[in-house]
Design a protein around this motif. Structure first.
Motif, PDB file in Angstrom:
ATOM      1  N   ILE A  15       0.834  -1.200   0.000  1.00  8.94           N
ATOM      2  CA  ILE A  15       0.000   0.000   0.000  1.00  8.94           C
ATOM      3  C   ILE A  15       0.869   1.252   0.000  1.00  8.94           C
ATOM      4  O   ILE A  15       0.617   2.197  -0.732  1.00  8.94           O
ATOM      5  CB  ILE A  15      -0.917   0.036   1.256  1.00  8.94           C
ATOM      6  N   ALA A  16       1.892   1.290   0.850  1.00  8.89           N
ATOM      7  CA  ALA A  16       2.750   2.470   0.961  1.00  8.89           C
ATOM      8  C   ALA A  16       4.117   2.064   1.486  1.00  8.89           C
ATOM      9  O   ALA A  16       4.243   1.127   2.260  1.00  8.89           O
ATOM     10  CB  ALA A  16       2.119   3.486   1.905  1.00  8.89           C
ATOM     11  N   LYS A  17       5.146   2.791   1.044  1.00 11.30           N
ATOM     12  CA  LYS A  17       6.510   2.596   1.524  1.00 11.30           C
ATOM     13  C   LYS A  17       7.037   3.965   1.935  1.00 11.30           C
ATOM     14  O   LYS A  17       6.722   4.971   1.301  1.00 11.30           O
ATOM     15  CB  LYS A  17       7.428   2.080   0.409  1.00 11.30           C
ATOM     16  N   VAL A  18       7.856   3.995   2.957  1.00 10.40           N
ATOM     17  CA  VAL A  18       8.472   5.264   3.350  1.00 10.40           C
ATOM     18  C   VAL A  18       9.810   4.993   4.008  1.00 10.40           C
ATOM     19  O   VAL A  18       9.961   4.021   4.749  1.00 10.40           O
ATOM     20  CB  VAL A  18       7.548   6.094   4.280  1.00 10.40           C
ATOM     21  N   THR A  19      10.778   5.825   3.688  1.00  9.75           N
ATOM     22  CA  THR A  19      12.055   5.853   4.376  1.00  9.75           C
ATOM     23  C   THR A  19      12.187   7.266   4.917  1.00  9.75           C
ATOM     24  O   THR A  19      12.187   8.227   4.145  1.00  9.75           O
ATOM     25  CB  THR A  19      13.224   5.533   3.419  1.00  9.75           C
ATOM     26  N   PHE A  20      12.243   7.397   6.238  1.00  9.13           N
ATOM     27  CA  PHE A  20      12.256   8.713   6.846  1.00  9.13           C
ATOM     28  C   PHE A  20      13.595   9.407   6.637  1.00  9.13           C
ATOM     29  O   PHE A  20      14.653   8.798   6.759  1.00  9.13           O
ATOM     30  CB  PHE A  20      11.940   8.627   8.341  1.00  9.13           C
ATOM     31  N   ASP A  21      13.519  10.680   6.333  1.00  8.94           N
ATOM     32  CA  ASP A  21      14.678  11.535   6.137  1.00  8.94           C
ATOM     33  C   ASP A  21      15.462  11.647   7.442  1.00  8.94           C
ATOM     34  O   ASP A  21      14.894  11.528   8.523  1.00  8.94           O
ATOM     35  CB  ASP A  21      14.198  12.925   5.682  1.00  8.94           C
ATOM     36  N   ARG A  22      16.753  11.921   7.341  1.00  6.33           N
ATOM     37  CA  ARG A  22      17.584  12.082   8.539  1.00  6.33           C
ATOM     38  C   ARG A  22      17.306  13.408   9.252  1.00  6.33           C
ATOM     39  O   ARG A  22      17.572  13.543  10.434  1.00  6.33           O
ATOM     40  CB  ARG A  22      19.067  12.011   8.181  1.00  6.33           C
ATOM     41  N   ARG A  23      16.791  14.383   8.512  1.00  9.66           N
ATOM     42  CA  ARG A  23      16.488  15.688   9.119  1.00  9.66           C
ATOM     43  C   ARG A  23      15.191  15.578   9.920  1.00  9.66           C
ATOM     44  O   ARG A  23      14.153  15.199   9.369  1.00  9.66           O
ATOM     45  CB  ARG A  23      16.353  16.757   8.042  1.00  9.66           C
ATOM     46  N   PRO A  24      15.223  15.899  11.207  1.00  5.84           N
ATOM     47  CA  PRO A  24      14.047  15.722  12.070  1.00  5.84           C
ATOM     48  C   PRO A  24      12.779  16.427  11.577  1.00  5.84           C
ATOM     49  O   PRO A  24      11.698  15.845  11.627  1.00  5.84           O
ATOM     50  CB  PRO A  24      14.501  16.301  13.416  1.00  5.84           C
ATOM     51  N   SER A  25      12.884  17.646  11.090  1.00  6.16           N
ATOM     52  CA  SER A  25      11.673  18.364  10.658  1.00  6.16           C
ATOM     53  C   SER A  25      11.036  17.693   9.442  1.00  6.16           C
ATOM     54  O   SER A  25       9.819  17.561   9.362  1.00  6.16           O
ATOM     55  CB  SER A  25      11.982  19.831  10.352  1.00  6.16           C
TER      56      SER A  25
END
Length: 152
Positions: A15-25
C-alpha cells in the motif's frame, strides 16, 4: 505498509513505503503523512479469505534490508492467525535481522471469547518466532502511541 489478504504475498499487496529523512523536521512531516495513510488503510480495510502473515513479514524484511535503514519497523494489523491456501508452507524460521515487529490492534476471534488462551498463544507464538529470528516484538493496542514508538 501492505495487505496480507491474498493466498501468497506479492508486490501488488504493498500500500505504501516510506524511508524517513535524517532531518528531524522533514521526518516529522513524513511520519504524519504515513500515519494518515495508516489511518486511511484501517478505515478502508476489510477481512480476507487468506492471511499470509509469514509471506508479508519476509517481504518486509527483504525490503527493509535493501533500504539500509538504521531503524526498521514492521507494522502488523491482524488477528495473528495465519490462514493459508492449501499446500502453502510457512513453517520455517524467520530471519528478522534487527527488525522490530509491532502488532497493532490485534483482532480477537470469536473463539477467543470462549477461550482467551488462544489469543495469548497466538501473540506469544509470533513473539517467539520474531525474537528467535533476531527481531524484537511489541504488541500495541493504542494507535495513538505509535507516534512515540516511531520517534525512537
Amino acid at each position: 505498509m501492505a495487505r496480507i489478504d491474498s493466498g501468497s504475498f506479492s508486490e501488488k499487496d504493498i500500500i505504501a513505503k516510506v524511508t524517513f529523512d535524517r532531518r528531524p523536521s522533514t521526518a516529522t512531516k513524513q511520519k504524519r503523512l504515513f500515519k494518515e495513510k495508516v489511518d486511511q488503510f484501517i478505515v478502508q480495510s476489510k477481512g480476507s479469505s487468506y492471511t499470509d502473515i509469514t509471506g508479508g513479514v519476509v517481504q518486509a524484511v527483504q525490503y527493509l534490508n535493501e533500504t539500509g535503514a538504521g531503524q526498521r519497523y514492521i507494522l502488523i494489523f491482524s488477528d495473528l492467525k495465519e490462514d493459508l491456501a492449501k499446500g502453502q508452507i510457512r513453517d520455517f524460521p524467520l530471519e528478522m535481522n534487527g527488525c522490530e515487529a509491532i502488532a497493532l490492534n490485534v483482532t480477537k476471534l470469536r473463539s477467543d471469547n470462549v477461550d482467551p488462551r488462544q489469543y495469548f498463544e497466538r501473540v506469544e507464538g509470533w513473539k517467539k518466532r520474531v525474537e528467535a529470528g533476531g527481531g524484537s516484538w511489541r504488541l500495541l493496542n493504542d494507535l495513538e502511541r505509535l507516534d512515540r514508538i516511531l520517534e525512537g
